[in-house]
Structures are given as C-alpha cells and as structure tokens.
Design a protein around this motif. Structure first.
Motif, short mmCIF file in Angstrom:
data_model
loop_
_atom_site.label_atom_id
_atom_site.label_comp_id
_atom_site.label_asym_id
_atom_site.label_seq_id
_atom_site.Cartn_x
_atom_site.Cartn_y
_atom_site.Cartn_z
N PHE A 434 0.83 -1.20 0.00
CA PHE A 434 0.00 0.00 0.00
C PHE A 434 0.87 1.25 0.00
CE2 PHE A 434 -1.74 3.39 2.72
CZ PHE A 434 -2.81 3.80 1.95
N PHE A 435 1.86 1.27 0.89
CA PHE A 435 2.76 2.43 0.94
C PHE A 435 3.57 2.55 -0.34
CE2 PHE A 435 2.40 2.11 5.71
CZ PHE A 435 1.79 3.34 5.87
N ALA A 439 3.85 5.60 -2.99
CA ALA A 439 5.16 6.15 -3.36
C ALA A 439 5.33 6.20 -4.87
CB ALA A 439 6.27 5.32 -2.73
N ASP A 440 4.71 5.25 -5.59
CA ASP A 440 4.86 5.18 -7.05
C ASP A 440 3.95 6.16 -7.78
OD1 ASP A 440 6.73 3.20 -6.74
OD2 ASP A 440 5.31 1.56 -7.06
N ALA A 503 3.49 6.04 8.25
CA ALA A 503 4.15 6.62 7.07
C ALA A 503 5.35 7.47 7.46
CB ALA A 503 3.15 7.46 6.28
N GLN A 504 5.38 7.95 8.70
CA GLN A 504 6.51 8.78 9.13
C GLN A 504 7.82 7.99 9.13
OE1 GLN A 504 5.45 11.98 9.50
NE2 GLN A 504 3.47 11.01 9.04
N VAL A 509 11.53 8.83 0.15
CA VAL A 509 10.26 9.01 -0.53
C VAL A 509 10.36 10.19 -1.49
CG1 VAL A 509 7.80 9.48 -0.26
CG2 VAL A 509 9.01 8.09 1.45
N ALA A 510 9.92 10.00 -2.74
CA ALA A 510 9.97 11.07 -3.73
C ALA A 510 9.11 12.24 -3.28
CB ALA A 510 9.51 10.56 -5.09
N ALA A 511 9.65 13.44 -3.44
CA ALA A 511 8.96 14.64 -2.96
C ALA A 511 7.64 14.87 -3.66
CB ALA A 511 9.87 15.85 -3.12
N SER A 512 7.51 14.38 -4.90
CA SER A 512 6.28 14.62 -5.67
C SER A 512 5.29 13.47 -5.59
CB SER A 512 6.64 14.88 -7.13
OG SER A 512 7.34 13.77 -7.68
N SER A 513 5.53 12.50 -4.72
CA SER A 513 4.66 11.33 -4.64
C SER A 513 3.49 11.57 -3.69
CB SER A 513 5.44 10.11 -4.15
OG SER A 513 5.82 10.29 -2.80
N LEU A 514 2.47 10.72 -3.82
CA LEU A 514 1.35 10.79 -2.90
C LEU A 514 1.77 10.43 -1.49
CD1 LEU A 514 -1.62 9.23 -4.94
CD2 LEU A 514 -0.79 11.58 -4.91
N LEU A 515 2.72 9.52 -1.37
CA LEU A 515 3.17 9.11 -0.06
C LEU A 515 3.79 10.28 0.70
CD1 LEU A 515 3.53 6.97 2.07
CD2 LEU A 515 5.65 6.24 0.94
N GLN A 516 4.58 11.11 0.00
CA GLN A 516 5.19 12.26 0.67
C GLN A 516 4.12 13.22 1.18
OE1 GLN A 516 8.27 12.76 1.59
NE2 GLN A 516 7.75 14.75 2.50
N ALA A 517 3.07 13.43 0.38
CA ALA A 517 1.97 14.29 0.82
C ALA A 517 1.29 13.70 2.05
CB ALA A 517 0.96 14.47 -0.31
#
Length: 569
Positions: A434-435, A439-440, A503-504, A509-517
């Motif tokens: 899921f994470f 991230a993708d 998630a912390q 983690v890519a800065a532009s990914s949903l995971l970073q948000a």
C-alpha cells in the motif's frame, strides 16, 4: 415534463364544470392540438396576431366540440388580411376577449348565466419555442408571446361584471411569468406518488425492487407510466434482479425523446445545478428550462425571493440528460459520462442507496467543473457551505482542507492501468505494498487530479488526489460512504490515522509522490453520511450529515430521498 401538470389542469377543469355560473375553457399546444405552422402562421404577418388566433381557434374548437383542424378550416373561410394592420392597435388582445364574450353570449342565449370564466392552458412553452424559432424572437419580453393571452384575460375587463382568471402550465412559466400588471407566477406544488400504492395498485407487483424503482421515479409520473408499460410486458414468472431493473431504467430513458426534444447543455451550463448553487434568473436558465431539460419547473425551478431579483436553483433530470447525451452527435467525453446513467448505478434494497454512485457522481462533478482554475477542494467535496456545529468547525483537518486549491483539468485519470492490480493495494492485508503504491503514484504524472478506487473491504471507498496549486504538492481525500451516523464507523478514520503515523517511518520518498503528501499530513478523511443532524469534524475525520450530503449529490439526492422513504415503510 411528465410531472403531472396536465392531469392537475384536467382535475381543475372537472371541478370547475360542477361550479355554478363558471365557464372553464381548456386547451393545449400538443397532441391533437399541436401547432399547425403552415396554417396558423398564415393568418397575419404579425406574430402577436397569429398567437391570438391560435388561442381563439383552440377555445372555439373546445367550445363548439369540433377538432382543431376543422375549426381552423372554418376560420380560414374568412379573410383575415386586416389582422396585419389591426395588430398594432392591441387587436390580438381584443380578438381573444371578443371570442370569450362571444362564447358567454351564446350561453346566455340558452339561459345559462356566467359570472366567471377560467382559461386553462397547457404546454405554452411549446408554443413559445415554435414562435421564437419562426420569428427569431429572443428570450425575454419579445419572446414572451404568452403575454398576449395574459393581457387579454387579466389586464382589462372582458364584459361588465365578469370575473376572469388564467391558469397556465408550462416548463417556461417560472422564468417568463411576469405580466404587464406585475403579477407573479403561482407555483403549484405537485406531490409525489406513494411508491407502495404505485406498485400494488397500478403495477400490481409486490416485488421490493419495483418498490424502489417507483420511489426513484415518483417525482415524474410520466416516468412511472413508462415503467408500467415495461412491467406490463413481463411474464409473471420473471425473476426481478439488478439486471432487469437496469433494463427498466434504460427503457424509461429510451422513451423520453418520444415526448421531449432533448438537447444536452454544455458542462459549464450545468455547473450551477450539479453544485446546487443558487443563481440569479438569467437567459441561460430560461433557455435551459424552455428546452425542457429540467424536470417539471413547478417543483424543479425553486424560486428564491431576494431583495435584488428572483433566483433559481435548477434541478435537472438525470434521465432526461442521459437521453440527451445518448442522442448527442458527435459524442463527447462529457456526453459519454452522462450517458452512463443509469447503467453505472444500481438500486440497493439494503444498506446505503447512495454508495453505488459515489465514484460516478464525483467524476460528473469534476467534468462539470472542468477547466476551472484555483478550484476549492472543499467545494468539490461538498464541505464548503456545510453547517458544522460550533465546537468542531475549526479543527486542523477542516483548516487544511479549506486551503487547498487546484486546477480542474478537462480530463483526468482513474489510474486503473498504472498500478499492478488496477487499484491501490488494500492497506489492511498488505501495508507495505500500500505504501509502495502511494510512493509510485504522483511521481511521473502531470495530471492535477487522480481518482483511485479502493480495494474491497478497505477503510474508504474512494481516494481522490488533487495537486494543490498553492502549495505545489498533492493533497489526498479519503472518501467513505459506509458511515450511517456521524462517527459510527470512526474506526475507519482511525485506521487511516494509524497509517499516517506509520508513514513517518518511510524513508527515501519522492517529494512529488502521494506518499510524501501523506507523510506531511496533507490529507483529509470525509464521511458522506445520510444521518440527520449537523455536520461535524474531529481530529481524524469530517462527517457530512444528510442536509449537506444531499447538496453534494444534487439531482441524485432526490432519487436517494425517495428510496430512503420507501425503505422506511
């Protein structure tokens, strides 16, 4: 359209016929009294005089008990060329008054006294549209040819001591119903038919599925009539299932163009209706109502009186819009989307009737708002304008959501082919994947909106991601339709909060990914509930109650309300 207006006028006429010294004269502009333009536009060069003649010919046909073609033939035996010159001197008005006086005089010759005349006219919008096309009349005063009839009956004496009144039924009455005497239209509220009575006494079926169908169509009696024709063809042993119900709805939609000239408005023209906004009465609203896209303006054009000008909350018929979308050539993405109704939904006898269409309706709202820049996410989700209780209105989640603005694209992705399973992995069974999915996603995308359907038995139904134009970062909205109360299913929102905590721990983690948000807490959890009461918010979720959810679902809310009421009985 199909809302029972004609039947209401007919019932009025029956009652008036039994009243002493009352003369009702009723006519229409459809069916056997459809406008014969080749004949009825030939009386005069004046469109007002021609309109007056359409009224006189129909009243005369009713009064003398002959067909409209026969009455037009009789009237055609006279030379009406002088109508052109006399039209400039209010002759059209006096022509209508003259016939009414003639009819009363004939009755008095036979000893029948008349003190009150009531003119009942159906489908005046049809006449207005035809006259508008023929003479190039614009919406407004010039296009309001019905004013000739109103002035004749209401704005001056016909005979001394005679009372006169006018009842008009029309899709265009609400926006056009202003007379020279400053009279306003009287809205006649027509109640919905009881779904149980429809199924048992009319359709003569006890299937619970048909009860829900009747509830969904009850606002428009003509749709019930179409459904009755479909059900009447079914053998007694027919199995009633979801497939049959969809076929029934499709049949109803197919019949609409046979009685209504459908035309699909542009997405921007439907924006106000789909987002349940009140707007000032203007030419676009009048044009839409004149074209008959909105269901029965007697109930669907809700007039709101303000100090400035009357306003309208238009409520479109999804069946009529879908029928128009199916007939749109060449088709468009927007037409194809609206054309998915009712195939994209299903009626559920148990549980939550709105769940089945949440994803489709969210796509419709996005398509309707396409191209708008700096669009508030809380508006898209129906949170803007929600009536939160005072204790929860300023929670951090509400504050974060209020700040999000995004550009609504002309198209957007459901992200079904971008992930290995076509949808985001379920967080309960495979948290690591899921994470990884979060991230993708978002890294290599340029779209401003992503809509991800949840896995089965997930803690939410939809995951909407929008690219915040202000912060240049993604923002996630977890949308859940399963909560019946404010926080009956609060464990779902708490599960998302636990995912946020975990998630912390994720690194690289890519800065532009949903995971970073998600890691940054740029998310909200929204319950769309059907419970009564005030909407509320907490540290973990925003809960929209029934009144605000109904605003979010717009036209679909009426279908839901009907089903909900049917399930209560």
């Amino acid at each position: 359209m199909g809302g029972g207006k004609t039947r209401a006028l007919e019932e009025m006429r029956y009652e008036l016929l039994d009243m002493d010294r009352v003369l009702p004269l009723a006519y229409t502009y459809n069916g056997e009294m459809e406008l014969e333009t080749a004949v009825e536009f030939g009386w005069s060069a004046s469109y007002k005089a021609n309109y007056a003649m359409t009224a006189v010919a129909r009243m005369a046909a009713v009064f003398y008990g002959v067909s409209l073609p026969e009455m037009c033939k009789r009237l055609g035996a006279r030379n009406w060329a002088d109508l052109t010159d006399m039209a400039a001197y209010d002759y059209p008005i006096h022509l209508i008054r003259g016939f009414i006086a003639h009819a009363i005089g004939k009755l008095r010759e036979h000893g029948k006294e008349v003190k009150t005349v009531v003119i009942l006219v159906d489908e005046v919008a049809r006449a207005e549209i035809i006259f508008g096309k023929k003479y190039g009349l614009q919406s407004g005063v010039d296009g309001d040819v019905t004013s000739v009839l109103r002035s004749a009956v209401l704005d001056g004496p016909i005979l001394e001591g005679l009372n006169a009144t006018l009842v008009i039924s029309s899709l265009a009455l609400s926006p056009l119903g202003v007379t020279t005497s400053s009279r306003s239209p009287t809205v006649l509220e027509l109640g919905s038919l009881d779904s149980e009575n429809v199924t048992k006494q009319w359709w003569r079926r006890d299937d619970p599925e048909f009860k829900l169908v009747a509830a969904a169509l009850a606002d428009t009696p003509r749709f019930l009539e179409y459904a009755a024709a479909f059900i009447g063809q079914l053998p007694e042993e027919t199995v009633v299932n979801e497939r049959l119900i969809k076929e029934l709805f499709q049949y109803v939609r197919q019949q609409i163009p046979t009685r209504l000239e459908t035309q699909l408005p542009e997405a921007m023209e439907l924006y106000t209706a789909f987002f349940a906004e009140i707007m000032a009465r203007n030419e676009i609203v009048m044009d839409r109502i004149q074209k008959g896209i909105f269901v029965n303006s007697l109930t669907a054009a809700e007039m709101v009186q303000t100090e400035v000008a009357p306003q309208i909350t238009p409520i479109p018929s999804l069946f009529a819009l879908s029928a128009a979308a199916k007939g749109t050539t060449p088709s468009s993405d927007f037409a194809e989307l609206l054309g998915e109704f009712p195939e994209a939904i299903a009626l559920k006898e148990e549980g939550r009737p709105l769940e089945w269409c949440a994803r489709w309706w969210l796509r419709v709202r996005l398509a309707t708002a396409a191209g708008r820049r700096n669009f508030p996410l809380e508006k898209l989700l129906g949170v803007e304008g929600a009536k939160f209780d005072a204790a929860t209105v300023k929670t951090p989640m509400r504050k974060a959501l209020r700040a999000v603005r995004f550009d609504v694209p002309s198209t957007f992705n459901d992200v079904r082919t971008q992930l290995p399973t076509g949808r985001i992995t379920q967080s309960y069974n495979n948290k690591a994947q899921f994470f990884q999915d979060l991230a993708d996603v978002g890294v290599s995308f340029t779209e401003e909106v992503l809509l991800l359907e949840s896995a089965k038995r997930e803690a939410w139904d939809l995951l909407l991601a929008v690219f915040d134009a202000t912060a240049n970062k993604w923002f996630l909205a977890f949308i859940d339709m399963k909560a019946k109360g404010a926080f009956d299913d609060s464990t779902q929102a708490e599960h998302v909060r636990s995912l946020f905590d975990e998630a912390q721990k994720r690194e690289d983690v890519a800065a532009s990914s949903l995971l970073q948000a998600f890691k940054e807490g740029r998310y909200c959890y929204v319950y769309l509930t059907t419970a009564d009461g005030e909407s509320s918010a907490s540290e973990t979720a925003i809960s929209l109650r029934r009144s605000d959810t109904s605003r979010w679902f717009g036209p679909l809310a009426r279908v839901h309300d009907a089903i909900r009421e049917a399930l209560r009985k």
